[in-house]
Design an enzyme around this catalytic site. Structure first.
Site, PDB file in Angstrom:
ATOM      1  CG  HIS A  17      -1.837   1.079   1.376  1.00 18.05           C
ATOM      2  ND1 HIS A  17      -1.760   2.031   2.372  1.00 18.05           N
ATOM      3  CD2 HIS A  17      -2.927   1.401   0.636  1.00 18.05           C
ATOM      4  CE1 HIS A  17      -2.765   2.878   2.247  1.00 18.05           C
ATOM      5  NE2 HIS A  17      -3.482   2.514   1.206  1.00 18.05           N
ATOM      6  CD  GLU A  44      -2.698   1.672  -3.407  1.00 19.37           C
ATOM      7  OE1 GLU A  44      -2.008   2.038  -2.448  1.00 19.37           O
ATOM      8  OE2 GLU A  44      -3.880   2.030  -3.555  1.00 19.37           O
ATOM      9  CG  ASP A  46      -3.220   5.877  -3.952  1.00 17.47           C
ATOM     10  OD1 ASP A  46      -3.895   4.895  -4.270  1.00 17.47           O
ATOM     11  OD2 ASP A  46      -2.904   6.142  -2.770  1.00 17.47           O
ATOM     12  CG  HIS A  59      -3.738   9.137  -0.579  1.00 19.46           C
ATOM     13  ND1 HIS A  59      -4.623   9.976   0.045  1.00 19.46           N
ATOM     14  CD2 HIS A  59      -4.307   7.900  -0.530  1.00 19.46           C
ATOM     15  CE1 HIS A  59      -5.664   9.281   0.471  1.00 19.46           C
ATOM     16  NE2 HIS A  59      -5.502   8.025   0.128  1.00 19.46           N
ATOM     17  CD  GLU A 152      -7.529   4.593  -4.904  1.00 20.24           C
ATOM     18  OE1 GLU A 152      -6.730   4.119  -4.075  1.00 20.24           O
ATOM     19  OE2 GLU A 152      -8.508   5.288  -4.590  1.00 20.24           O
TER      20      GLU A 152
HETATM   21  O1  G3P Z   1      -6.683   1.554  -2.616  1.00 21.93           O
HETATM   22  C1  G3P Z   1      -6.919   0.828  -1.459  1.00 21.93           C
HETATM   23  C2  G3P Z   1      -6.715   1.779  -0.404  1.00 21.93           C
HETATM   24  O2  G3P Z   1      -5.479   2.364  -0.715  1.00 21.93           O
HETATM   25  C3  G3P Z   1      -7.773   2.808  -0.423  1.00 21.93           C
HETATM   26  O3  G3P Z   1      -7.474   3.779   0.398  1.00 21.93           O
HETATM   27  O4  G3P Z   1      -7.135   6.110   0.703  1.00 21.93           O
HETATM   28  O5  G3P Z   1      -5.227   4.573   0.996  1.00 21.93           O
HETATM   29  O6  G3P Z   1      -6.074   5.092  -1.269  1.00 21.93           O
HETATM   30  P1  G3P Z   1      -6.420   4.929   0.172  1.00 21.93           P
HETATM   31 CA    CA Z   2      -5.085   3.548  -2.761  1.00 27.11          CA
END
Ligand code: G3P
Ligand code: CA
Length: 334
Positions: A17, A44, A46, A59, A152
């Site tokens: 994450h 991951e 964003d 993010h 994301e």
């Molecule tokens: O994408 C899964 C999780 O990361 C969602 O929350 O706010 O950390 O992007 P966030």
């Molecule tokens: Ca995310």
């Protein structure tokens, strides 16, 4: 005959994450590299867009809290207030900077009180582009190992409203990287609905519908996330998505009894990749905390095990090293 080796990315998968963001400032190549070193299956990013339409890993488009932009006097006049997904934000925003300008900034730790060791890296690392994240994953996909990416789209409706639509651009960049089929090591995720449905018509890559315990999608494509988890709601998601990414509390809220979401989603043909396991007491259920300092690490491995035992198909964690160990231990005990 020997049993064939399992696919390197067979479930349950470990998704780093924002990289190994428990140990390095989030969304930096250092954070992603450490995650890969620790055995993560997916990293991951964003994604938000720059003024010149380049995907970068942040993010949110407000970079006030995760970069040193505030200490760059040449950008002082770009501080502004914007309405994003119905909320007012004051700060500096990626869409007001070219990539070259963003590259002059450096990342800082988002949670310095909880993660003081990460703050020691403040000012060292650049904001990475999606292209750099892809290149990093590919560079480490050697010798039978596959490192996937799990991008994301952040605020897709907002970005479209200011003339920066994301969908086709993302699909094209992933296609150019050789990724367009369900078997490719990529998941595209979004808290919004309409953009995932559009992306579903553009690529064969697997899609993940994110959701949270409260509220609903910012594009108002459904009245609430709660409604999206009814049997009908889940069936509707299964028409365009491979799975769902629920907040942990949607599966088990702290130490309360688990909900039926895992069984309900599986019944609809959907996989579950919940978010986000973090080691600090501040993010753990009471029974798994150690002492009273919110920054002290508690029993995150037990937390992960609880959810694996409930049948999840993967998970996001800020501590992929611990996640990989917990996942492997659970697999061995099956
Ligand atoms: O994408 C899964 C999780 O990361 C969602 O929350 O706010 O950390 O992007 P966030
Ligand atoms: Ca995310």
């Amino acid at each position: 005959m020997a049993t064939p080796a399992p696919h390197p990315l067979s479930p349950p998968i470990v998704i780093a994450h924002r990289g190994a963001s428990g140990l390095r400032p989030e969304h930096t190549l250092a954070s992603y590299s450490l995650a890969i070193e620790q055995g993560a299956d997916f990293i991951e990013p964003d994604l938000v867009l720059t003024k010149d339409n380049v995907f970068v890993a942040r993010h949110e488009n407000d970079i006030t809290g995760t970069t040193n932009v505030a200490s760059h006097p040449e950008f002082a006049a770009r501080r502004t207030t914007k309405l994003i997904d119905g909320e007012s934000h004051t700060g500096w925003f990626t869409e007001d900077f070219t990539l070259a300008e963003l590259k002059t900034l450096r990342a800082i730790e988002r949670l310095p009180r909880l993660r003081p060791d990460n703050a020691k890296y403040d000012g060292q690392f650049e904001i990475p582009t999606l292209a750099e994240v892809i290149a990093l994953a590919k560079r480490h996909s050697v010798g039978g190992r596959v490192v996937g990416i799990y991008p994301e789209t952040k605020h897709p409706s907002y970005f479209a409203s200011i003339g920066h639509p994301m969908d086709a651009l993302l699909v094209a960049q992933l296609k150019a990287a050789g990724w367009s089929k369900p078997s490719d090591p990529v998941f595209i995720q979004s808290f919004e609905v309409a953009n995932l449905k559009r992306i579903h018509t553009m690529t064969g890559l697997r899609l993940i519908q994110l959701m949270d315990s409260s509220g609903g999608p910012a594009d108002h494509a459904a009245p609430s996330y709660a409604e999206m988890t009814t049997p009908e709601g889940l069936k509707a998601i299964a028409r365009y998505a491979y799975g769902i990414g629920p907040g942990l509390a949607m599966i088990q809220n702290g130490d309360a009894a688990p909900t039926t979401l895992v069984a309900d989603a599986h019944a609809a043909g959907l996989r579950l990749h919940p978010w986000t396991f973090r080691a600090e007491n501040a993010f753990l259920p009471k029974s798994l905390q150690v002492g009273t300092d919110p920054a002290t690490h508690g029993h995150i491995d037990t937390a992960i095990r609880r959810y694996l035992d409930l049948g999840i198909d993967g998970f996001f964690t800020d501590f992929p090293g611990i996640g990989v160990q917990a996942r492997n231990a659970a697999k061995e005990n099956r």
